[in-house]
Design a protein around this motif. Sequence first.
Motif, short mmCIF file in Angstrom:
data_model
loop_
_atom_site.label_atom_id
_atom_site.label_comp_id
_atom_site.label_asym_id
_atom_site.label_seq_id
_atom_site.Cartn_x
_atom_site.Cartn_y
_atom_site.Cartn_z
N MET A 1 -26.21 10.00 -41.54
CA MET A 1 -25.30 10.67 -42.02
C MET A 1 -23.85 10.26 -42.22
N CYS A 2 -23.39 10.71 -43.26
CA CYS A 2 -22.04 10.21 -43.42
C CYS A 2 -20.86 11.76 -43.21
N ALA A 3 -19.98 11.29 -42.60
CA ALA A 3 -18.85 12.54 -42.24
C ALA A 3 -17.67 11.87 -42.50
N THR A 4 -16.71 12.81 -42.81
CA THR A 4 -15.31 12.59 -43.19
C THR A 4 -14.51 13.44 -42.24
N LEU A 5 -13.57 12.90 -41.47
CA LEU A 5 -12.62 13.54 -40.71
C LEU A 5 -11.00 13.35 -41.42
N VAL A 6 -10.31 14.57 -41.46
CA VAL A 6 -8.91 14.47 -42.07
C VAL A 6 -7.99 15.19 -41.06
N GLY A 7 -7.22 14.35 -40.77
CA GLY A 7 -6.22 14.77 -39.60
C GLY A 7 -6.38 14.00 -38.33
N GLY A 8 -5.81 14.35 -37.49
CA GLY A 8 -5.95 13.70 -35.98
C GLY A 8 -4.77 12.90 -35.97
N MET A 9 -4.95 11.96 -34.91
CA MET A 9 -3.87 11.14 -34.59
C MET A 9 -4.40 9.76 -34.67
N ASP A 10 -3.26 8.81 -35.20
CA ASP A 10 -3.38 7.48 -35.52
C ASP A 10 -4.08 6.84 -34.34
N ARG A 11 -3.40 7.01 -33.21
CA ARG A 11 -3.87 6.25 -32.14
C ARG A 11 -5.38 6.47 -31.63
N LEU A 12 -5.81 7.54 -32.09
CA LEU A 12 -7.11 8.04 -31.65
C LEU A 12 -8.19 7.60 -32.70
N LYS A 13 -7.80 6.93 -33.94
CA LYS A 13 -8.82 6.66 -35.22
C LYS A 13 -9.89 5.96 -34.39
N ARG A 14 -9.66 4.83 -33.51
CA ARG A 14 -10.91 4.10 -33.08
C ARG A 14 -11.83 4.86 -32.39
N GLU A 15 -11.24 5.91 -31.56
CA GLU A 15 -12.03 6.72 -30.46
C GLU A 15 -12.98 7.71 -31.42
N TYR A 16 -12.54 8.30 -32.34
CA TYR A 16 -13.02 9.07 -33.15
C TYR A 16 -14.40 8.30 -34.13
N ILE A 17 -14.07 7.03 -34.37
CA ILE A 17 -15.25 6.46 -35.19
C ILE A 17 -16.27 6.03 -34.13
N ASN A 18 -15.97 5.55 -32.84
CA ASN A 18 -16.67 5.34 -31.92
C ASN A 18 -17.64 6.58 -31.30
N ALA A 19 -16.93 7.72 -31.26
CA ALA A 19 -17.83 9.03 -30.97
C ALA A 19 -18.61 9.30 -31.97
N ALA A 20 -18.29 9.14 -33.23
CA ALA A 20 -19.32 9.46 -34.37
C ALA A 20 -20.44 8.82 -34.27
N LYS A 21 -20.33 7.18 -34.16
CA LYS A 21 -21.29 5.96 -33.89
C LYS A 21 -22.41 6.45 -33.07
N GLY A 80 -8.71 16.56 -30.69
CA GLY A 80 -9.16 15.56 -29.52
C GLY A 80 -10.51 15.10 -29.89
N VAL A 81 -10.91 13.93 -29.35
CA VAL A 81 -12.23 13.19 -29.55
C VAL A 81 -13.48 14.19 -29.20
N SER A 82 -13.35 15.18 -28.04
CA SER A 82 -14.25 16.16 -27.84
C SER A 82 -14.36 17.14 -28.60
N SER A 83 -13.37 17.55 -29.55
CA SER A 83 -13.70 18.40 -30.38
C SER A 83 -14.35 17.80 -31.75
N LEU A 84 -14.09 16.68 -31.69
CA LEU A 84 -14.99 16.04 -32.79
C LEU A 84 -16.52 16.00 -32.58
N ARG A 85 -16.72 15.51 -31.06
CA ARG A 85 -18.04 15.34 -30.52
C ARG A 85 -18.89 16.78 -30.74
N GLN A 86 -18.17 17.83 -30.36
CA GLN A 86 -18.89 19.00 -30.55
C GLN A 86 -19.14 19.63 -31.86
N ASN A 87 -18.25 19.17 -32.77
CA ASN A 87 -18.56 19.47 -34.18
C ASN A 87 -19.71 18.71 -34.74
N LEU A 88 -19.72 17.40 -34.38
CA LEU A 88 -20.70 16.66 -34.85
C LEU A 88 -22.18 17.01 -34.37
#
Length: 91
Positions: A1-21, A80-88
């Motif tokens: 699956m491919c998802a797109t995240l809009v918004g968030g913090m620059d410093r958490l970009k890598r964590e967002y990607i890792n959580a999704a992966k 937060g990364v946890s919010s992303l995890r919950q939505n995925l």
Amino acid sequence: MCATLVGGMDRLKREYINAAKANGVELKVFTGKENCISEKMGQTELVIVFTNKVSHAARKEVMHYAKSRNIPVRLVHNCGVSSLRQNLATN
């Protein structure tokens, strides 16, 4: 699956990607400062918008793009990364 995240913090970009992966999702991240986000989104199956860290113009552009292509959108106030995890996980 491919998802797109809009918004968030620059410093958490890598964590967002890792959580999704970790959930088996390929994630494209736009912090909302980019121009013409809809042109760069490509083929996505889900859009998550962190509303507290994105401009109104970027949110409006993404919502219009998603609506025109029948892509589900989730508007989340926390960035937060946890919010992303919950939505995925609920997908």
